[in-house]
Design a protein around this motif. Structure first.
Motif, PDB file in Angstrom:
ATOM      1  N   ILE A  15       0.839  -1.201   0.000  1.00  0.00           N
ATOM      2  CA  ILE A  15       0.000   0.000   0.000  1.00  0.00           C
ATOM      3  C   ILE A  15       0.874   1.251   0.000  1.00  0.00           C
ATOM      4  O   ILE A  15       0.690   2.162  -0.823  1.00  0.00           O
ATOM      5  CB  ILE A  15      -0.936   0.016   1.234  1.00  0.00           C
ATOM      6  N   LYS A  16       1.835   1.270   0.912  1.00  0.00           N
ATOM      7  CA  LYS A  16       2.719   2.439   1.027  1.00  0.00           C
ATOM      8  C   LYS A  16       3.591   2.588  -0.218  1.00  0.00           C
ATOM      9  O   LYS A  16       3.736   3.697  -0.765  1.00  0.00           O
ATOM     10  CB  LYS A  16       3.594   2.305   2.270  1.00  0.00           C
ATOM     11  N   GLU A  17       4.180   1.497  -0.678  1.00  0.00           N
ATOM     12  CA  GLU A  17       5.077   1.563  -1.828  1.00  0.00           C
ATOM     13  C   GLU A  17       4.335   2.060  -3.062  1.00  0.00           C
ATOM     14  O   GLU A  17       4.845   2.907  -3.815  1.00  0.00           O
ATOM     15  CB  GLU A  17       5.692   0.181  -2.088  1.00  0.00           C
ATOM     16  N   TRP A  18       3.115   1.561  -3.261  1.00  0.00           N
ATOM     17  CA  TRP A  18       2.330   1.995  -4.417  1.00  0.00           C
ATOM     18  C   TRP A  18       1.905   3.454  -4.289  1.00  0.00           C
ATOM     19  O   TRP A  18       2.047   4.247  -5.224  1.00  0.00           O
ATOM     20  CB  TRP A  18       1.097   1.106  -4.603  1.00  0.00           C
ATOM     21  N   TRP A  19       1.400   3.823  -3.120  1.00  0.00           N
ATOM     22  CA  TRP A  19       0.904   5.182  -2.933  1.00  0.00           C
ATOM     23  C   TRP A  19       2.018   6.211  -3.108  1.00  0.00           C
ATOM     24  O   TRP A  19       1.823   7.250  -3.734  1.00  0.00           O
ATOM     25  CB  TRP A  19       0.263   5.322  -1.560  1.00  0.00           C
ATOM     26  N   GLU A  20       3.177   5.917  -2.587  1.00  0.00           N
ATOM     27  CA  GLU A  20       4.278   6.873  -2.657  1.00  0.00           C
ATOM     28  C   GLU A  20       4.962   6.879  -4.021  1.00  0.00           C
ATOM     29  O   GLU A  20       5.755   7.781  -4.311  1.00  0.00           O
ATOM     30  CB  GLU A  20       5.285   6.598  -1.537  1.00  0.00           C
ATOM     31  N   SER A  21       4.641   5.912  -4.869  1.00  0.00           N
ATOM     32  CA  SER A  21       5.199   5.925  -6.231  1.00  0.00           C
ATOM     33  C   SER A  21       4.613   7.073  -7.046  1.00  0.00           C
ATOM     34  O   SER A  21       5.264   7.592  -7.956  1.00  0.00           O
ATOM     35  CB  SER A  21       4.907   4.600  -6.941  1.00  0.00           C
ATOM     36  N   MET A  37      -7.275  -5.914  -0.395  1.00  0.00           N
ATOM     37  CA  MET A  37      -6.609  -5.135   0.653  1.00  0.00           C
ATOM     38  C   MET A  37      -6.615  -3.644   0.311  1.00  0.00           C
ATOM     39  O   MET A  37      -6.911  -2.795   1.169  1.00  0.00           O
ATOM     40  CB  MET A  37      -5.180  -5.635   0.825  1.00  0.00           C
ATOM     41  N   LEU A  38      -6.300  -3.290  -0.929  1.00  0.00           N
ATOM     42  CA  LEU A  38      -6.329  -1.889  -1.359  1.00  0.00           C
ATOM     43  C   LEU A  38      -7.730  -1.315  -1.219  1.00  0.00           C
ATOM     44  O   LEU A  38      -7.917  -0.164  -0.788  1.00  0.00           O
ATOM     45  CB  LEU A  38      -5.868  -1.765  -2.807  1.00  0.00           C
ATOM     46  N   GLY A  54     -16.664  14.578  -3.577  1.00  0.00           N
ATOM     47  CA  GLY A  54     -15.767  15.717  -3.671  1.00  0.00           C
ATOM     48  C   GLY A  54     -14.312  15.303  -3.764  1.00  0.00           C
ATOM     49  O   GLY A  54     -13.402  16.051  -3.385  1.00  0.00           O
ATOM     50  N   LYS A  55     -14.085  14.110  -4.294  1.00  0.00           N
ATOM     51  CA  LYS A  55     -12.733  13.565  -4.368  1.00  0.00           C
ATOM     52  C   LYS A  55     -12.632  12.631  -5.565  1.00  0.00           C
ATOM     53  O   LYS A  55     -13.576  11.876  -5.847  1.00  0.00           O
ATOM     54  CB  LYS A  55     -12.433  12.781  -3.086  1.00  0.00           C
ATOM     55  N   LYS A  56     -11.509  12.664  -6.241  1.00  0.00           N
ATOM     56  CA  LYS A  56     -11.320  11.766  -7.375  1.00  0.00           C
ATOM     57  C   LYS A  56     -11.279  10.306  -6.923  1.00  0.00           C
ATOM     58  O   LYS A  56     -10.918  10.018  -5.771  1.00  0.00           O
ATOM     59  CB  LYS A  56     -10.033  12.125  -8.119  1.00  0.00           C
ATOM     60  N   VAL A  57     -11.600   9.403  -7.848  1.00  0.00           N
ATOM     61  CA  VAL A  57     -11.755   7.996  -7.490  1.00  0.00           C
ATOM     62  C   VAL A  57     -10.478   7.204  -7.739  1.00  0.00           C
ATOM     63  O   VAL A  57      -9.628   7.578  -8.549  1.00  0.00           O
ATOM     64  CB  VAL A  57     -12.906   7.330  -8.280  1.00  0.00           C
ATOM     65  N   ILE A  58     -10.363   6.099  -7.022  1.00  0.00           N
ATOM     66  CA  ILE A  58      -9.351   5.077  -7.271  1.00  0.00           C
ATOM     67  C   ILE A  58     -10.052   3.914  -7.970  1.00  0.00           C
ATOM     68  O   ILE A  58     -11.103   3.451  -7.513  1.00  0.00           O
ATOM     69  CB  ILE A  58      -8.699   4.596  -5.962  1.00  0.00           C
ATOM     70  N   ILE A  59      -9.482   3.467  -9.105  1.00  0.00           N
ATOM     71  CA  ILE A  59     -10.074   2.360  -9.860  1.00  0.00           C
ATOM     72  C   ILE A  59      -9.191   1.125  -9.712  1.00  0.00           C
ATOM     73  O   ILE A  59      -7.976   1.194  -9.932  1.00  0.00           O
ATOM     74  CB  ILE A  59     -10.222   2.714 -11.350  1.00  0.00           C
ATOM     75  N   ARG A 100      -6.114   7.581  -9.210  1.00  0.00           N
ATOM     76  CA  ARG A 100      -5.124   6.577  -9.589  1.00  0.00           C
ATOM     77  C   ARG A 100      -5.841   5.274  -9.897  1.00  0.00           C
ATOM     78  O   ARG A 100      -7.021   5.114  -9.569  1.00  0.00           O
ATOM     79  CB  ARG A 100      -4.114   6.327  -8.474  1.00  0.00           C
ATOM     80  N   ALA A 101      -5.096   4.339 -10.474  1.00  0.00           N
ATOM     81  CA  ALA A 101      -5.692   3.045 -10.803  1.00  0.00           C
ATOM     82  C   ALA A 101      -4.643   1.946 -10.703  1.00  0.00           C
ATOM     83  O   ALA A 101      -3.451   2.191 -10.920  1.00  0.00           O
ATOM     84  CB  ALA A 101      -6.306   3.057 -12.199  1.00  0.00           C
ATOM     85  N   VAL A 102      -5.116   0.751 -10.384  1.00  0.00           N
ATOM     86  CA  VAL A 102      -4.280  -0.445 -10.405  1.00  0.00           C
ATOM     87  C   VAL A 102      -5.008  -1.517 -11.209  1.00  0.00           C
ATOM     88  O   VAL A 102      -6.206  -1.757 -10.997  1.00  0.00           O
ATOM     89  CB  VAL A 102      -3.984  -0.991  -8.992  1.00  0.00           C
ATOM     90  N   MET A 103      -4.296  -2.136 -12.131  1.00  0.00           N
ATOM     91  CA  MET A 103      -4.794  -3.317 -12.833  1.00  0.00           C
ATOM     92  C   MET A 103      -3.861  -4.478 -12.532  1.00  0.00           C
ATOM     93  O   MET A 103      -2.649  -4.278 -12.399  1.00  0.00           O
ATOM     94  CB  MET A 103      -4.839  -3.087 -14.336  1.00  0.00           C
ATOM     95  N   THR A 104      -4.418  -5.660 -12.443  1.00  0.00           N
ATOM     96  CA  THR A 104      -3.578  -6.853 -12.314  1.00  0.00           C
ATOM     97  C   THR A 104      -3.942  -7.844 -13.416  1.00  0.00           C
ATOM     98  O   THR A 104      -5.048  -7.817 -13.969  1.00  0.00           O
ATOM     99  CB  THR A 104      -3.756  -7.561 -10.953  1.00  0.00           C
ATOM    100  N   GLY A 105      -3.003  -8.720 -13.725  1.00  0.00           N
ATOM    101  CA  GLY A 105      -3.238  -9.766 -14.713  1.00  0.00           C
ATOM    102  C   GLY A 105      -2.052 -10.703 -14.738  1.00  0.00           C
ATOM    103  O   GLY A 105      -1.089 -10.541 -13.976  1.00  0.00           O
ATOM    104  N   ILE A 106      -2.117 -11.682 -15.597  1.00  0.00           N
ATOM    105  CA  ILE A 106      -1.010 -12.622 -15.762  1.00  0.00           C
ATOM    106  C   ILE A 106      -0.023 -12.083 -16.792  1.00  0.00           C
ATOM    107  O   ILE A 106       1.185 -12.204 -16.631  1.00  0.00           O
ATOM    108  CB  ILE A 106      -1.538 -14.005 -16.179  1.00  0.00           C
ATOM    109  N   THR A 107      -0.539 -11.453 -17.836  1.00  0.00           N
ATOM    110  CA  THR A 107       0.318 -11.013 -18.933  1.00  0.00           C
ATOM    111  C   THR A 107       0.188  -9.512 -19.164  1.00  0.00           C
ATOM    112  O   THR A 107      -0.804  -8.886 -18.788  1.00  0.00           O
ATOM    113  CB  THR A 107      -0.062 -11.730 -20.239  1.00  0.00           C
ATOM    114  N   ARG A 108       1.202  -8.982 -19.823  1.00  0.00           N
ATOM    115  CA  ARG A 108       1.123  -7.614 -20.327  1.00  0.00           C
ATOM    116  C   ARG A 108       0.732  -7.714 -21.793  1.00  0.00           C
ATOM    117  O   ARG A 108       1.563  -7.971 -22.655  1.00  0.00           O
ATOM    118  CB  ARG A 108       2.467  -6.905 -20.192  1.00  0.00           C
ATOM    119  N   VAL A 109      -0.547  -7.530 -22.068  1.00  0.00           N
ATOM    120  CA  VAL A 109      -1.002  -7.575 -23.452  1.00  0.00           C
ATOM    121  C   VAL A 109      -0.405  -6.383 -24.186  1.00  0.00           C
ATOM    122  O   VAL A 109      -0.282  -5.291 -23.637  1.00  0.00           O
ATOM    123  CB  VAL A 109      -2.544  -7.548 -23.516  1.00  0.00           C
TER     124      VAL A 109
END
Length: 564
Positions: free
Chosen positions: A31-37, A58-59, A170-175, A216-225
C-alpha cells in the motif's frame, strides 16, 4: 506456546481473512510503496494464484470510503505503524472490478459477462439516484446501464461512474481492475480476439486515459497484453512485470517468510523439500520467491503435491508446445531434462502472434510462471530482442508438464505404452502395430489443426520424443537432434545401465515418392543415413558396445508408419 493460526485455503477477501484470524503474511507494505510511487495507472502482472486478488481486496478495504473506520483490519500490520496512513484509511471513493470469471467461448457471451459486471457496479451505487444530486441526463445514463445497453454506454460506464462518485464525495476515485486479461486469453483460445480488442480498447481508454475524475488506478493480470492491442492510448501506464524490481516481494512469499512459517507449523525439517517444489520464481532482482498457493496448501496439509499446477486449466501452455515447431519441441525437451534455453523475450504479449512466434510463446510461459529467468539478460545487439536464459521454475511445474505430455497420448494410451514396451524388448512387429495405432489417433492432434501439413510428421515425432523422455526417465537418457559422427541424429536413447540394457538410434523420414518407390525404401534410406553419418559414434564413445545399439528407421506416409 501460542497455537499456530488456522491456514484457510482460497480466501481472497481481506476482511474475511483478517476477521477470521487466519494465517496471513503481511503484505501491507505494498500500500505504502504503491501510494508513494505517485503512478497514475499501474499494471502489475504475476502468475495465477500469487495473491493478486487478495492484494486488490486489501487496497479496496484500505482506501474505500465504503470501509471507513475499518482500521481494525490493519491493526498490527506494517501499514498501521505510521500516523499518515492511519489517517488515509477509508478516505477515497473506489471502483473495484474483476474480470476473473469472464471465461466464455465467444464474443457475445463475453460482452454479456462484462455488461453484467458493469450493471452490478451501478446497482451497488443506486443511492446516487436519490434526490437532485444527478441531473436528469445523468440519471438517464445511469438507468441505461444494463444487460441490453448499447456498446457505447458500456465503454463509458466506468468513466461516468467515476464522475458521479467524484461529485458525490468531492474527491477523485481510485479504480481497481483485477485479472484484466482473463477475457483476452479466452479470446485467443476461442478465436474472437479482434472483436474483443476493439471493445476493450474503448473501455480502457475512457476509464484510464480520458478520465479527469480518476485519482489513480491499479490493474492486475497474468500477462502484459501488447500496447498496440488495447493500451495504445495509455501513455500514463506504469507496467510492472516479472522482470521488474518494483513490488518484487508484494506478491508471493519470500524464502525468509516461508521458512519462518515452516518453523511455526513444525515443518522445519522439510525446508529443502518445499524449496525444491515451490521456490524458483524470480521477480526483478529478487530471487527465491515461493508460490503462495502451494505453500499454504502444504502448511495446511503437510503433504508435497502439485497444488498450484492443478488449480486451473493449463490448456493454453500445452497447446502451444504440442502444436509448436521442431525447435520449440527440442527446446522443451531440454527444459524437461533440467537444462536451460536462451530465447528472445518480449514482455508485451501479442496473442495473435502465438501461432507463429517462438519468442511470444516463451514470453507467455515466463509471464505465466512456468519458466523462470536463470541468469541476467544477455546484452543485445542493435535491432535484436533481449535474450534470457530460462529453465522450468521448480519441481511442481516439471511434474505438471510431465502430466501434459502424457495427456497427449491419452486416446492411444494403451498402444503408446505397449509400443514403448515393444521397443525395449526389440519386438519390431509389435512396434509396427502399436506405432500405427498411436499415429492414427494423434497425428492431427500435433498439427495446427488448420490443415494437414508436410510438417505434421515432424511435429508428431518430436511430440513423441517428449513422451519417451517422460516415460523412460528412470532408466534412460533420451536426446534428439544432437551432433554425433558426421551429422545430427533424430533420436538417441542411452541406457543408464550400460552393461545390461540396449541403446537405441531412431531415424524418422517422410516418404518421398520422387526418391523412393515404397515405405520399405524409405526405411532403407533411414538406415543408410544412420550408418553413413556414423550416428552410433557418440554411444560407442560412452562405452556402449556396437552390438548393444539397436537402429530403427521410421518411414511416414500420411498417417501410416513403417518401422524397420
Amino acid at each position: 506456546m501460542e497455537k499456530a493460526k488456522t491456514v484457510a485455503i482460497g480466501i481472497q477477501d481481506f476482511e474475511e481473512l483478517r476477521k477470521g484470524g487466519y494465517f496471513y503474511i503481511d503484505k501491507t507494505s505494498f500500500i505504502k510503496e504503491w501510494w508513494e510511487s505517485g503512478d497514475s495507472v499501474t499494471l502489475v502482472t504475476r502468475p495465477r494464484r500469487f495473491g493478486k486478488t487478495l492484494n486488490m481486496s486489501m487496497l479496496d478495504y484500505f482506501f474505500s470510503a465504503d470501509h471507513a473506520g475499518r482500521g481494525d483490519l490493519f491493526a498490527g500490520l506494517s501499514i498501521w505503524e505510521e500516523e499518515k496512513y492511519r489517517k488515509l484509511q477509508g478516505t477515497y471513493p473506489v471502483i473495484s472490478l474483476s474480470f476473473a470469471l469472464v471465461k466464455e467461448t465467444n464474443f457475445e457471451y463475453t460482452k454479456m459477462q462484462i455488461y453484467q459486471i458493469l450493471t452490478d457496479l451501478y446497482n451497488g451505487h443506486r443511492y446516487l439516484l436519490e434526490g437532485d444530486f444527478l441531473s436528469d441526463n445523468d440519471k438517464e445514463f445511469f438507468r441505461s446501464v444494463g444487460s441490453r445497453m448499447p456498446e457505447y454506454v458500456a465503454t463509458m460506464a466506468i468513466h461516468k461512474m467515476s464522475e458521479f462518485l467524484c461529485r458525490y464525495y468531492g474527491k477523485k476515485v481510485i479504480i481497481l481492475l483485477d485479472e484484466y486479461d482473463t477475457p483476452m486469453q479466452e479470446a485467443y483460445v476461442y478465436g474472437y480476439w479482434d472483436e474483443l480488442v476493439s471493445f476493450t480498447r474503448s473501455l480502457f481508454n475512457s476509464a484510464f486515459k480520458t478520465n479527469p475524475y480518476m485519482e489513480r488506478a491499479v490493474m492486475t493480470g497474468i500477462t502484459r497484453v501488447s500496447k498496440e492491442s488495447i493500451f495504445s492510448d495509455l501513455n500514463n501506464l506504469e507496467v510492472v512485470t516479472v522482470t521488474s524490481d518494483k513490488y518484487a516481494t508484494a506478491f508471493g512469499f519470500t524464502e525468509e517468510e516461508v521458512f519462518a512459517s515452516l518453523d511455526e507449523y513444525g515443518y522445519s525439517d522439510r525446508k529443502e523439500e518445499v524449496k525444491q517444489w515451490y521456490d524458483g520464481f524470480t521477480f526483478g532482482e529478487h530471487r527465491d520467491i515461493y508460490n503462495p498457493w502451494s505453500v499454504l496448501n502444504f502448511l495446511g496439509k503437510g503433504k508435497i503435491a502439485p497444488y498450484w499446477a492443478n488449480t486451473s486449466s493449463n490448456q493454453l501452455a500445452g497447446k502451444l508446445i504440442r502444436q509448436g515447431s521442431r525447435r520449440i519441441k527440442t527446446n522443451f525437451e531440454k527444459l524437461l531434462k533440467g537444462e536451460s534455453i536462451k530465447c528472445p523475450i518480449d514482455e508485451q504479449i501479442v496473442y495473435n502472434q502465438l501461432d507463429r512466434s517462438e519468442g511470444a510463446i516463451w514470453s507467455l510461459l515466463l509471464a505465466s510462471g512456468y519458466l523462470k529467468v536463470l541468469n541476467d539478460e544477455e546484452k543485445k545487439q542493435a535491432g535484436e530482442k533481449t535474450k534470457y536464459e530460462l529453465c522450468l521454475t521448480n519441481g511442481e511445474v516439471k511434474d505438471m508438464f510431465y502430466d501434459i505430455v502424457r495427456g497427449w497420448f491419452d486416446e492411444s494410451d494403451g498402444a503408446y505404452n505397449d509400443f514403448v514396451e515393444a521397443l525395449l524388448k526389440g519386438d519390431r512387429k509389435a512396434m509396427n502395430v502399436y506405432m500405427n495405432e498411436v499415429a492414427l489417433n494423434t497425428f492431427s492432434y500435433f498439427d495446427t489443426g488448420k490443415r494437414v501439413s508436410r510438417e505434421e510428421p515432424e511435429r508428431f515425432y518430436h511430440g513423441f520424443v517428449l513422451g519417451l523422455i517422460v516415460d523412460l526417465q528412470d532408466g534412460y537418457v533420451v536426446t534428439s537432434n544432437r551432433e554425433s559422427g558426421l551429422g545430427k541424429y533424430d533420436v538417441m536413447i542411452e541406457p543408464k545401465d550400460k552393461e545390461n540394457d540396449a541403446a537405441f538410434l531412431l531415424e524418422f523420414k517422410v516418404h518421398d515418392p520422387d526418391e523412393e518407390e515404397s515405405l520399405e525404401d524409405t526405411v532403407k534410406a533411414a538406415h543408410a543415413q544412420i550408418e553413413g553419418k556414423q550416428y552410433e559414434a557418440a554411444l560407442v564413445a560412452k562405452g556402449i558396445p556396437a552390438g548393444h545399439i539397436r537402429k530403427y528407421g521410421f518411414a511416414f506416409e500420411g498417417k501410416k508408419v513403417l518401422i524397420g
